[in-house]
Scaffold this active site. Structure first.
Site, PDB file in Angstrom:
ATOM      1  N   LYS A 168      -4.546 -10.825  -8.738  1.00  0.00           N
ATOM      2  CA  LYS A 168      -5.869 -11.253  -8.271  1.00  0.00           C
ATOM      3  C   LYS A 168      -6.907 -10.181  -8.546  1.00  0.00           C
ATOM      4  CE  LYS A 168      -5.336  -9.260  -3.700  1.00  0.00           C
ATOM      5  NZ  LYS A 168      -6.394  -8.882  -2.787  1.00  0.00           N
ATOM      6  N   LYS A 171       0.832  -1.208   0.000  1.00  0.00           N
ATOM      7  CA  LYS A 171       0.000   0.000   0.000  1.00  0.00           C
ATOM      8  C   LYS A 171       0.863   1.253   0.000  1.00  0.00           C
ATOM      9  CE  LYS A 171      -4.160  -2.184   1.619  1.00  0.00           C
ATOM     10  NZ  LYS A 171      -4.754  -2.885   2.743  1.00  0.00           N
ATOM     11  N   LYS A 217     -10.679  -4.640  -5.615  1.00  0.00           N
ATOM     12  CA  LYS A 217     -11.656  -3.567  -5.766  1.00  0.00           C
ATOM     13  C   LYS A 217     -11.145  -2.427  -6.638  1.00  0.00           C
ATOM     14  CE  LYS A 217     -14.053  -4.156  -1.380  1.00  0.00           C
ATOM     15  NZ  LYS A 217     -13.119  -4.126  -0.258  1.00  0.00           N
TER      16      LYS A 217
HETATM   17  P1  ADP Z   1      -9.947  -5.816  -1.798  1.00  0.00           P
HETATM   18  O1  ADP Z   1      -8.651  -6.598  -1.706  1.00  0.00           O
HETATM   19  O2  ADP Z   1     -10.674  -6.062  -3.044  1.00  0.00           O
HETATM   20  O3  ADP Z   1      -9.823  -4.363  -1.421  1.00  0.00           O
HETATM   21  P2  ADP Z   1     -10.712  -6.470   0.860  1.00  0.00           P
HETATM   22  O4  ADP Z   1      -9.309  -6.113   1.199  1.00  0.00           O
HETATM   23  O5  ADP Z   1     -11.781  -5.697   1.544  1.00  0.00           O
HETATM   24  O6  ADP Z   1     -10.901  -6.424  -0.692  1.00  0.00           O
HETATM   25  O7  ADP Z   1     -10.929  -8.026   1.099  1.00  0.00           O
HETATM   26  C1  ADP Z   1     -12.037  -8.589   1.750  1.00  0.00           C
HETATM   27  C2  ADP Z   1     -11.949 -10.087   1.761  1.00  0.00           C
HETATM   28  O8  ADP Z   1     -11.956 -10.609   0.437  1.00  0.00           O
HETATM   29  C3  ADP Z   1     -10.676 -10.641   2.406  1.00  0.00           C
HETATM   30  O9  ADP Z   1     -10.988 -11.803   3.144  1.00  0.00           O
HETATM   31  C4  ADP Z   1      -9.799 -10.986   1.245  1.00  0.00           C
HETATM   32  O10 ADP Z   1      -8.907 -12.033   1.541  1.00  0.00           O
HETATM   33  C5  ADP Z   1     -10.831 -11.446   0.236  1.00  0.00           C
HETATM   34  N1  ADP Z   1     -10.351 -11.242  -1.140  1.00  0.00           N
HETATM   35  C6  ADP Z   1     -10.192 -10.070  -1.794  1.00  0.00           C
HETATM   36  N2  ADP Z   1      -9.768 -10.277  -3.070  1.00  0.00           N
HETATM   37  C7  ADP Z   1      -9.672 -11.633  -3.210  1.00  0.00           C
HETATM   38  C8  ADP Z   1      -9.317 -12.492  -4.298  1.00  0.00           C
HETATM   39  N3  ADP Z   1      -9.008 -12.016  -5.509  1.00  0.00           N
HETATM   40  N4  ADP Z   1      -9.324 -13.825  -4.082  1.00  0.00           N
HETATM   41  C9  ADP Z   1      -9.677 -14.339  -2.873  1.00  0.00           C
HETATM   42  N5  ADP Z   1     -10.038 -13.594  -1.828  1.00  0.00           N
HETATM   43  C10 ADP Z   1     -10.046 -12.257  -1.977  1.00  0.00           C
HETATM   44  N1  TRP Z   2      -7.783  -6.698   6.294  1.00  0.00           N
HETATM   45  C1  TRP Z   2      -8.934  -7.344   5.711  1.00  0.00           C
HETATM   46  C2  TRP Z   2      -8.852  -7.190   4.195  1.00  0.00           C
HETATM   47  O1  TRP Z   2      -8.210  -6.312   3.674  1.00  0.00           O
HETATM   48  C3  TRP Z   2     -10.233  -6.784   6.214  1.00  0.00           C
HETATM   49  C4  TRP Z   2     -10.356  -6.987   7.680  1.00  0.00           C
HETATM   50  C5  TRP Z   2     -10.245  -6.010   8.632  1.00  0.00           C
HETATM   51  C6  TRP Z   2     -10.591  -8.210   8.358  1.00  0.00           C
HETATM   52  N2  TRP Z   2     -10.411  -6.550   9.852  1.00  0.00           N
HETATM   53  C7  TRP Z   2     -10.618  -7.893   9.740  1.00  0.00           C
HETATM   54  C8  TRP Z   2     -10.780  -9.523   7.948  1.00  0.00           C
HETATM   55  C9  TRP Z   2     -10.810  -8.876  10.722  1.00  0.00           C
HETATM   56  C10 TRP Z   2     -10.976 -10.505   8.927  1.00  0.00           C
HETATM   57  C11 TRP Z   2     -10.999 -10.180  10.292  1.00  0.00           C
HETATM   58  O2  TRP Z   2      -9.459  -7.942   3.522  1.00  0.00           O
END
Ligand code: ADP
Ligand code: TRP
Length: 334
Positions: free
Chosen positions: A197, A114, A200
């Site tokens: 992968k 990030k 968002k």
């Molecule tokens: P993003 O990575 O799209 O911003 P988040 O960080 O909010 O989404 O992820 C939310 C959940 O979705 C987490 O448990 C993350 O491991 C899962 N996740 C996000 N992208 C993928 C992917 N391409 N394959 C499998 N799991 C994913």
């Molecule tokens: N860090 C996780 C993600 O990016 C989101 C998340 C925040 C989360 N707090 C958590 C997932 C606690 C599981 C449990 O996807």
């Protein structure tokens, strides 16, 4: 007293959910809701680490909640809430920060990624992201955390913080939580362009969102990277082709997958046909969720009610943990 194992997971409110979120996280939530005590939340504080503009925040939080419900989470079975409505999480985060070392936080893969993406905004919230996530999990003393593969390192850090707390204060307040996926290994849903992968924010044409219109879904799938096909039987699949098969295994019938597997093995596969089939199967999978989420999103009164009930349950659980924490730390003066 409820003796079932405790489950916590959350998704950041940073945009529309996609297929990676669904199969990496939410599919497991759905399978767990009957047999565990589940807390599923919307990580709005975590969203602020990379999305400081809050004009869209409320809409995003409602959107994720609507998508949780549209995918089949039942508020009568699971506790649903927004992270920022549980002040005990912030309190635990403050206390855990004293047990987290700068060196280990700086080495975290998500911090480095990030930071690379937003070199102008490497804030302390981003650095301590894993501590906040540990607080989300530990505040309910959870043992199972359904997440995708990218979150494994954060879980390892959570276990370290839990152990350190128990050791430092000499009381076993926290169990050790583990990343959880039914069946096989943790999942990574590949993007359609063969690179990385689905996510968002990155490459929107290579990610299938749960609110994509049918034609957009078909268009994205048809644009997925392929090649001229194998030139001889029993060839190995290049990564981007294996990715397409992986996506097909998620949404298509096993017989359909077998037909294309055999065609590949015999070196007579037509990727155009495969993508057409995959596009239709994706539409069949995504469109009902999209329509349901749209209806729910309009029903603010219902969304507010679900959040109100969830917040009460989550706060009761969190307050009980904080009381144990303070006792263990001798933070009791009266
Ligand atoms: P993003 O990575 O799209 O911003 P988040 O960080 O909010 O989404 O992820 C939310 C959940 O979705 C987490 O448990 C993350 O491991 C899962 N996740 C996000 N992208 C993928 C992917 N391409 N394959 C499998 N799991 C994913
Ligand atoms: N860090 C996780 C993600 O990016 C989101 C998340 C925040 C989360 N707090 C958590 C997932 C606690 C599981 C449990 O996807």
């Amino acid at each position: 007293m409820d003796k079932r194992e405790i489950v916590v997971s959350g998704i950041r409110s940073t945009g529309v959910l996609h297929l990676g979120n669904y199969f990496g996280a939410m599919r497991n939530y759905l399978r767990m809701q009957d047999d565990f005590t589940c807390f599923f939340f919307i990580a709005d504080w975590h969203a602020l680490t990379t999305h400081p503009d809050t004009k869209e925040l409320s809409a995003s939080v409602h959107r994720v909640l609507a998508e949780y419900l549209a995918s089949g989470l039942d508020p009568a079975k699971v506790t649903l809430y927004a992270q920022s409505e549980i002040p005990e999480i912030a309190e635990l985060y403050l206390l855990l920060n004293m047990l987290a070392y700068k060196g280990e936080l700086e080495k975290t893969a998500s911090f480095k990624d990030k930071g690379r993406q937003h070199p102008e905004n490497i804030n302390a919230g981003l650095l301590t992201y894993p501590v906040l996530m540990a607080s989300d999990i530990m505040v309910h003393r959870a043992v199972k955390v359904p997440v995708g593969k990218d979150q494994e390192q954060h879980l390892e850090m959570t276990r370290n913080f839990a152990q350190r707390f128990n050791h430092r204060y000499g009381v076993d307040v926290f169990p050790e939580p583990y990343a959880f996926n039914f069946g096989e290994n943790l999942l990574k849903v590949p993007s359609l362009d063969g690179a990385g992968k689905m996510s968002k924010s990155e490459n929107q044409m290579a990610t299938l969102y749960l609110n994509d219109e049918d034609d957009m879904i078909r268009k994205k799938v048809m644009k997925a990277k392929t090649d001229g096909g194998p030139t001889e039987p029993h060839s190995a699949k290049p990564d981007y082709i294996e990715n397409l098969f992986q996506l097909m295994r998620l949404v298509s019938a096993p017989d359909t997958v077998r037909v294309f597997e055999e065609a590949f093995d015999q070196a007579n596969i037509r990727y155009g046909d495969m993508k057409k089939q995959l596009g239709e199967d994706m539409v069949r999978f995504i469109s009902p969720i999209r329509e349901k989420a749209r209806d729910l999103e309009k029903n603010k009164e219902y969304l507010h009610r679900v959040m109100e009930e969830g917040t009460q349950k989550a706060r009761a659980s969190a307050a009980a943990t904080l009381s144990e924490v303070k006792k263990a730390m001798h933070l009791n003066y009266r």
